[in-house]
Write an enzyme that holds these catalytic residues in place. Sequence first.
Site, PDB file in Angstrom:
ATOM      1  N   LYS A  12      27.572   6.696  22.453  1.00 33.77           N
ATOM      2  CA  LYS A  12      26.234   6.144  22.624  1.00 33.77           C
ATOM      3  C   LYS A  12      25.905   5.254  21.429  1.00 33.77           C
ATOM      4  O   LYS A  12      26.243   5.596  20.287  1.00 33.77           O
ATOM      5  CB  LYS A  12      25.254   7.317  22.716  1.00 33.77           C
ATOM      6  CG  LYS A  12      23.821   6.980  23.085  1.00 33.77           C
ATOM      7  CD  LYS A  12      23.036   8.281  23.269  1.00 33.77           C
ATOM      8  CE  LYS A  12      21.600   8.041  23.705  1.00 33.77           C
ATOM      9  NZ  LYS A  12      20.899   9.326  23.977  1.00 33.77           N
ATOM     10  N   SER A  30      18.690   9.683  28.162  1.00 34.01           N
ATOM     11  CA  SER A  30      18.896   8.362  27.590  1.00 34.01           C
ATOM     12  C   SER A  30      20.354   7.995  27.378  1.00 34.01           C
ATOM     13  O   SER A  30      20.675   6.852  27.042  1.00 34.01           O
ATOM     14  CB  SER A  30      18.153   8.255  26.255  1.00 34.01           C
ATOM     15  OG  SER A  30      18.666   9.176  25.306  1.00 34.01           O
ATOM     16  N   SER A  50      18.712  14.367  27.365  1.00 33.35           N
ATOM     17  CA  SER A  50      19.436  13.104  27.466  1.00 33.35           C
ATOM     18  C   SER A  50      20.938  13.218  27.601  1.00 33.35           C
ATOM     19  O   SER A  50      21.612  12.212  27.828  1.00 33.35           O
ATOM     20  CB  SER A  50      19.095  12.212  26.266  1.00 33.35           C
ATOM     21  OG  SER A  50      17.763  11.777  26.348  1.00 33.35           O
TER      22      SER A  50
END
Length: 462
Positions: free
Chosen positions: A76, A152, A176
């Site tokens: 990420k 996310s 997330s």
Amino acid sequence: MSGPAIDIARQVASGERTAVAVLDATLAGVRARDPHYNSFTLVTETRARQEAAAIDARRARGEALPPLAGVPYAVKNLFDIAGEVTLAGGKVNASNPPARHDARLVTRLRDAGAVLIGALNMDEHAYGFTTENSHYGACHNPHDVTRIAGGSSGGSAAAVAGGLVPLTLGSDTNGSIRVPASLCGIFGLKPTYGRLPRTGSFPFVGSLDHLGPFAASASDLAAAYDALQGPDADDAACAQRAAEPVLPTLAHGARKLRVAVLGGYFHDWAGPQARRAVEIAARALDATAIVELPGATQARAAAFIITAAEGGALHRGKLITHYDDYEPNSRDRLVAGSLVPAAWVQQAQRIRHRVYREALALFDQYDVLIAPATPVSATPIGTDWLTLAGKELPARASMGLLTQPISCIGLPVCTAPTWPETEQDGHLPLGVQLIGAPWREADCLSAAYALEQAGAARVRPV
């Protein structure tokens, strides 16, 4: 035991494949398929080639290779990558200086022999559940590219679900890791708060932030988790806990787990497909008891307040000077959060500790609790509202209905993919949360492995 990552490491160690050949195939797949998913925001090809060549050189010298040798992975884009700017999904960060060092978990995967190939799309500053990023474009669900990938850590889940890489790293503040794992149909682990170090990652909410892996099998997830474990003096929340390897436990057979289903709040706010997912998991794990976490509603409210206050405080300065550079989906919430009274935060923390004690009481009788990971399957990109329990709710925030109460109290959770195949959205997955007692990631992963062995949880190729 096998899994895409474990199989690659075995092939590289035996000489059946070279790490460079694995990398070439991986990069070709990213170039060919990621335009459909938009999961990558950066491909670190030069670095990846250096790391892969180093693995092959070690084997040529006759050295024993580390456990994830030659396994491609991506992170990420809130993880620091030396020499690259850490975007955290934000345009406002693009002018920041490049990171001087790798994040601690990136270093640990490199030491385990894994090969970093890039950074992945996310909601700006990790504040969202859909990865509909206004700056870098929406991430698309590999099982239906008209749908969200969740967030996310949407890029982290989509890259594994789409078969681009076998392992990724993400973060989980309110859900997330678990939300995108559920919507993309893969395995994801949110460890106990404080288990894995966050050093070198862009923060969101310091008292709620967790980091963890995604994978296409339970054994791969355990292998990645084992490589990531260990205390870190640079993260105060992760300064003491020693590593407790899980993969050997899965390989040699785990103890019989006492499993129950979380009802009440977790049933009431689940749609038909989510309830069906729980039924599948409960049957496979012989879970007949239904228990409740009385303070779940209050824990979610507390998570909202803590998130708003800490996130708003973190970004207050830049919001004043660079408001227009922030994403419309989150900037007003951050501004509002910066105005939350301290008394509210104090009360939220008291509620958090009360609900934590309620959860501990459940683990006197059970090792693992089952709950849906998301109330519904992946919604079409751009969806603003959904109907649950007869109420119209904001779609983006509601994806975290079932994850927020659990991350608020810091429990470890493994999300395992099921395929309920209900009449509506039957082509889409929906995951279950396998929730363990604090520091009992081994129980969560053992339950996921058992579901996988029983055929109740599986990753379907795109």
